[in-house]
Design a protein around this motif. Structure first.
Motif, short mmCIF file in Angstrom:
data_model
loop_
_atom_site.label_atom_id
_atom_site.label_comp_id
_atom_site.label_asym_id
_atom_site.label_seq_id
_atom_site.Cartn_x
_atom_site.Cartn_y
_atom_site.Cartn_z
N ALA A 40 0.83 -1.21 0.00
CA ALA A 40 0.00 0.00 0.00
C ALA A 40 0.86 1.26 0.00
O ALA A 40 0.56 2.24 -0.69
N LEU A 41 1.94 1.23 0.77
CA LEU A 41 2.86 2.37 0.77
C LEU A 41 3.50 2.56 -0.60
O LEU A 41 3.69 3.69 -1.06
N GLY A 42 3.81 1.45 -1.26
CA GLY A 42 4.38 1.54 -2.60
C GLY A 42 3.41 2.14 -3.59
O GLY A 42 3.79 2.96 -4.44
N LEU A 43 2.14 1.74 -3.50
CA LEU A 43 1.13 2.31 -4.41
C LEU A 43 0.92 3.78 -4.11
O LEU A 43 0.75 4.58 -5.05
N ALA A 44 0.92 4.15 -2.85
CA ALA A 44 0.76 5.57 -2.50
C ALA A 44 1.87 6.40 -3.12
O ALA A 44 1.62 7.49 -3.67
N THR A 45 3.08 5.91 -3.06
CA THR A 45 4.21 6.62 -3.68
C THR A 45 4.03 6.74 -5.18
O THR A 45 4.28 7.80 -5.78
N LYS A 46 3.57 5.67 -5.80
CA LYS A 46 3.34 5.67 -7.26
C LYS A 46 2.25 6.67 -7.63
O LYS A 46 2.39 7.41 -8.62
N ILE A 47 1.17 6.70 -6.86
CA ILE A 47 0.08 7.63 -7.15
C ILE A 47 0.57 9.07 -7.07
O ILE A 47 0.24 9.90 -7.93
N ILE A 48 1.35 9.39 -6.05
CA ILE A 48 1.88 10.75 -5.92
C ILE A 48 2.73 11.12 -7.13
O ILE A 48 2.57 12.20 -7.73
N THR A 49 3.63 10.22 -7.53
CA THR A 49 4.51 10.49 -8.66
C THR A 49 3.73 10.64 -9.96
O THR A 49 3.91 11.60 -10.72
N ASP A 50 2.84 9.67 -10.22
CA ASP A 50 2.09 9.66 -11.48
C ASP A 50 1.15 10.86 -11.58
O ASP A 50 1.07 11.51 -12.63
N GLN A 51 0.45 11.16 -10.50
CA GLN A 51 -0.56 12.20 -10.60
C GLN A 51 0.03 13.59 -10.57
O GLN A 51 -0.53 14.53 -11.15
N ARG A 52 1.18 13.76 -9.94
CA ARG A 52 1.88 15.05 -10.06
C ARG A 52 2.29 15.30 -11.50
O ARG A 52 2.16 16.42 -12.01
N ALA A 53 2.79 14.26 -12.17
CA ALA A 53 3.18 14.40 -13.58
C ALA A 53 1.96 14.71 -14.44
O ALA A 53 2.03 15.54 -15.36
N GLU A 54 0.83 14.08 -14.15
CA GLU A 54 -0.39 14.33 -14.93
C GLU A 54 -0.93 15.73 -14.65
O GLU A 54 -1.48 16.38 -15.56
N ILE A 55 -0.79 16.23 -13.44
CA ILE A 55 -1.19 17.60 -13.15
C ILE A 55 -0.37 18.58 -13.98
O ILE A 55 -0.90 19.56 -14.55
N ASP A 56 0.92 18.34 -14.08
CA ASP A 56 1.78 19.21 -14.90
C ASP A 56 1.33 19.16 -16.36
O ASP A 56 1.26 20.21 -17.03
N GLU A 57 0.99 17.96 -16.84
CA GLU A 57 0.53 17.83 -18.22
C GLU A 57 -0.80 18.53 -18.41
O GLU A 57 -1.01 19.21 -19.43
N MET A 58 -1.70 18.39 -17.46
CA MET A 58 -3.01 19.06 -17.58
C MET A 58 -2.87 20.58 -17.53
O MET A 58 -3.61 21.31 -18.22
N SER A 59 -1.96 21.05 -16.72
CA SER A 59 -1.72 22.50 -16.67
C SER A 59 -1.23 23.03 -18.01
O SER A 59 -1.65 24.10 -18.46
N ASP A 60 -0.37 22.27 -18.66
CA ASP A 60 0.13 22.66 -19.98
C ASP A 60 -1.01 22.64 -21.00
O ASP A 60 -1.11 23.54 -21.86
N LEU A 61 -1.87 21.63 -20.92
CA LEU A 61 -2.99 21.54 -21.85
C LEU A 61 -3.97 22.68 -21.64
O LEU A 61 -4.48 23.25 -22.61
N LEU A 62 -4.22 23.04 -20.39
CA LEU A 62 -5.11 24.17 -20.11
C LEU A 62 -4.56 25.46 -20.68
O LEU A 62 -5.31 26.28 -21.24
N ALA A 63 -3.25 25.62 -20.56
CA ALA A 63 -2.63 26.84 -21.08
C ALA A 63 -2.71 26.91 -22.60
O ALA A 63 -2.73 28.00 -23.18
N ALA A 64 -2.78 25.76 -23.25
CA ALA A 64 -2.76 25.70 -24.71
C ALA A 64 -4.16 25.78 -25.31
O ALA A 64 -4.31 26.03 -26.52
N LEU A 65 -5.20 25.59 -24.53
CA LEU A 65 -6.56 25.58 -25.06
C LEU A 65 -7.02 27.00 -25.43
O LEU A 65 -6.63 27.96 -24.79
#
Length: 206
Positions: A181-206
């Motif tokens: 569970a701790l390993g998945l929590a770490t993965k979720i933090i890493t993955d979703q931070r990266a996706e937030i950065d990607e979504m922020s870039d997409l919002l800026a481009a729309l």
């Protein structure tokens, strides 16, 4: 036969047997009662998951519902014709990542003898604003949005949703015990931070 002629080895064996019998009984009861009060966990499917605590259960239960809503948001968005291809690609990747995590967490909950929760068991309005969860009104807004409106709305809502998931995963790292569970929590933090950065870039481009 006179007892004094018993072989020494026989007498010693009898004494040993009596000692073992007495040691098997506790002062509070029989051998059976001692076994029933043993702190050694019974073998179960949870053994493969290792130790766990209440924080691990809360994390898995809450994150299952959180991921389920994210997938519902993705499906709602992808049903619309004419949405931005880059946003749609990200939405599909979010679903592809989160469904296997739901399956894994439900397996943990089953192994831990805990109920496997689902969105359908709860009132969505009661969960709005909690850990980034969307309210019924939020979901209705996404459902009713045009494709052009949905591009922006989906990204904004999913950023909020991801931030909530990161908070939940951070709490698991602070309080959880189970290694997987701790390993998945770490993965979720890493993955979703990266996706937030990607979504922020997409919002800026729309």
């Amino acid at each position: 036969m006179n007892r004094k002629y018993l072989p020494v080895t026989f007498a010693a064996s009898a004494a040993l047997a009596a000692a073992l019998l007495l040691s098997g009984c506790s002062s509070s009861g029989s051998m059976d009662s001692t076994d029933s009060n043993s702190t050694t966990p019974a073998p179960s499917s949870a053994a493969s998951q290792g130790e766990f605590n209440d924080a691990d259960v809360a994390f898995a239960s809450g994150m299952v519902m959180h991921h389920q809503q994210a997938i519902e948001m993705v499906d709602m968005f992808l049903e619309k014709e004419g949405v931005d291809e880059q946003v749609a690609d990200l939405a599909e990747r979010i679903k592809a990542a989160q469904q296997p995590e739901i399956d894994t967490m439900n397996q943990w909950l089953t192994a831990w003898a805990q109920p496997t929760d689902s969105m359908g068991d709860h009132n969505m309005d009661d969960m709005g604003d909690m850990d980034g969860m969307m309210s019924g009104e939020d979901m209705m807004a996404l459902e009713n949005a045009t494709a052009e409106e949905a591009n922006t709305l989906f990204l904004e809502q999913m950023v909020t949703h991801h931030l909530g998931a990161i908070d939940m995963a951070t709490e698991e790292l602070d309080s959880g015990q189970n290694a997987e569970a701790l390993g998945l929590a770490t993965k979720i933090i890493t993955d979703q931070r990266a996706e937030i950065d990607e979504m922020s870039d997409l919002l800026a481009a729309l």
